[in-house]
Write a protein that holds these residues in place. Structure first.
Motif, PDB file in Angstrom:
ATOM      1  N   HIS A 286      -4.938 -49.365 -61.624  1.00 32.58           N
ATOM      2  CA  HIS A 286      -6.400 -47.881 -61.865  1.00 32.58           C
ATOM      3  C   HIS A 286      -6.998 -48.082 -62.954  1.00 32.58           C
ATOM      4  CE1 HIS A 286      -7.846 -44.201 -62.141  1.00 32.58           C
ATOM      5  NE2 HIS A 286      -8.475 -43.996 -60.737  1.00 32.58           N
TER       6      HIS A 286
ATOM      7  N   GLY B 217     -13.149 -44.829 -61.550  1.00 32.75           N
ATOM      8  CA  GLY B 217     -11.927 -45.228 -61.082  1.00 32.75           C
ATOM      9  C   GLY B 217     -11.648 -43.911 -59.598  1.00 32.75           C
TER      10      GLY B 217
ATOM     11  N   TRP C 263     -10.306 -51.194 -57.932  1.00 31.72           N
ATOM     12  CA  TRP C 263     -10.948 -49.542 -58.045  1.00 31.72           C
ATOM     13  C   TRP C 263     -12.569 -49.826 -58.801  1.00 31.72           C
ATOM     14  CZ3 TRP C 263      -8.040 -45.604 -56.869  1.00 31.72           C
ATOM     15  CH2 TRP C 263      -6.836 -46.045 -57.120  1.00 31.72           C
TER      16      TRP C 263
END
Length: 324
Positions: A292, A39, A35
């Protein structure tokens, strides 16, 4: 034992969103997912020699671009720690490439001496370290794109990482050890400061938690061990997997640790107790997992179902667990 409110909340969330969603990404198996620091984007690197970048929308990943240029498999990739537009790929073609998602172009190709298998970006964004199949780690200046230093190791180097404070460099090795090196001020070289016997067999992967309290290592002995960053002591082990641990990721709050292997599930543990919080079912071995940076959403990628390359079966997909 009473379950903590945090664990209860996460279990309720995962129970409501148990299904992993699949998104086509590549023409062959995916080796690495990561990621961006904000994000908004997820990048994947594949055996098909390309990288893909997706935008995360409310309940899905939308493919934004495919990045071509490497002449061999993209084995690992990572994003700049604070610039959400830059990511770097390591390939078996003896180069690394830095890409800019705003222009969708490669802004630098750096030639290295061997087939690259692992890569990491220093927390201050100034240095990229890349390791190759010959156990050479090269340190590249992220601004000038020139090599600053090179270290040849006498053992199998697996995964590499800086600590969160950016003052020590860690690597896991084939003898089950964690090697810790320190940057010598005003000099290019790294000085070995400690070697920790972490596992009885090959120590494969290493990850630092975002809070800077722990790091975790995964080994061929199927164990994940959790280490106190300051004391450099092992505080607990997670032993629910049966196969060599290939990949690890801490959640954004440092409270969950995902680990995966050839077992057909991803183990999600509560860091502070070691208790099983959840398991994500998979149909095949998992190569890579990444939480994430802001929410309990796990990206991962697995091998093809039947183990051989067959594009009609799920080769080349990226999966997300925890989507609403």
């Amino acid at each position: 034992m009473a379950v903590s409110p945090y664990v209860q909340a996460m279990q309720e969330l995962f129970r409501a969103n148990t299904r992993s969603r699949e998104f086509p990404a590549h023409g062959a198996k995916v080796h690495s997912v990561a990621w961006s620091c904000c994000g908004r984007r997820l990048a994947s690197g594949s055996f098909d020699k390309t990288a893909s970048v997706f935008l995360l929308e409310k309940d899905r990943l939308v493919k934004e671009n495919n990045y071509r240029g490497h002449g061999d498999s993209v084995d690992q990739l990572c994003w700049h720690p604070s610039n959400p537009d830059l990511f770097v790929t390591a390939s078996g073609d003896k180069t690394i490439r830095i890409w800019d998602v705003r222009t969708t172009k490669c802004i630098a190709t750096v030639n290295t001496k061997g087939e690259n298998i692992n890569i990491c970006w220093s927390p201050d964004g100034q240095t990229i370290a890349v390791g190759n199949k010959d156990d050479v780690v090269t340190f590249i200046d992220a601004k000038t794109h020139r090599s600053k230093a090179e270290e040849q190791f006498k053992f199998e180097v697996n995964e590499i990482s800086w600590n969160n404070d950016n003052n020590m460099f860690f690597l896991t090795n084939g003898n089950g050890c964690i090697n810790i090196l320190r940057q010598v001020p005003m000099a290019a070289e790294l000085k070995p400061i400690q070697s920790i016997n972490a596992h009885p067999s090959n120590c494969i992967c290493i990850k630092f938690d975002p809070m800077g309290k722990y790091f975790a290592t995964g080994s061929a002995d199927a164990l994940v061990s959790l280490w106190d960053v300051d004391e450099l002591v092992c505080v607990r082990c997670f032993s629910r997997l049966d196969w060599p641990v290939r990949t690890l990721s801490f959640s954004h709050d440092g409270k969950m640790l995902a680990s995966a292997s050839e077992d057909h599930f991803i183990d999600i543990a509560e860091v502070e107790t070691g208790e099983k919080l959840w398991e994500v079912q998979c149909e095949s071995p998992t190569f890579t997992v990444a939480w994430h940076p802001k929410r309990p959403l796990l990206a991962f990628a697995c091998d093809d179902k039947d183990g051989k390359y067959d594009s009609s079966r799920e080769a080349g997909t990226v999966k997300l667990f925890g989507l609403p």
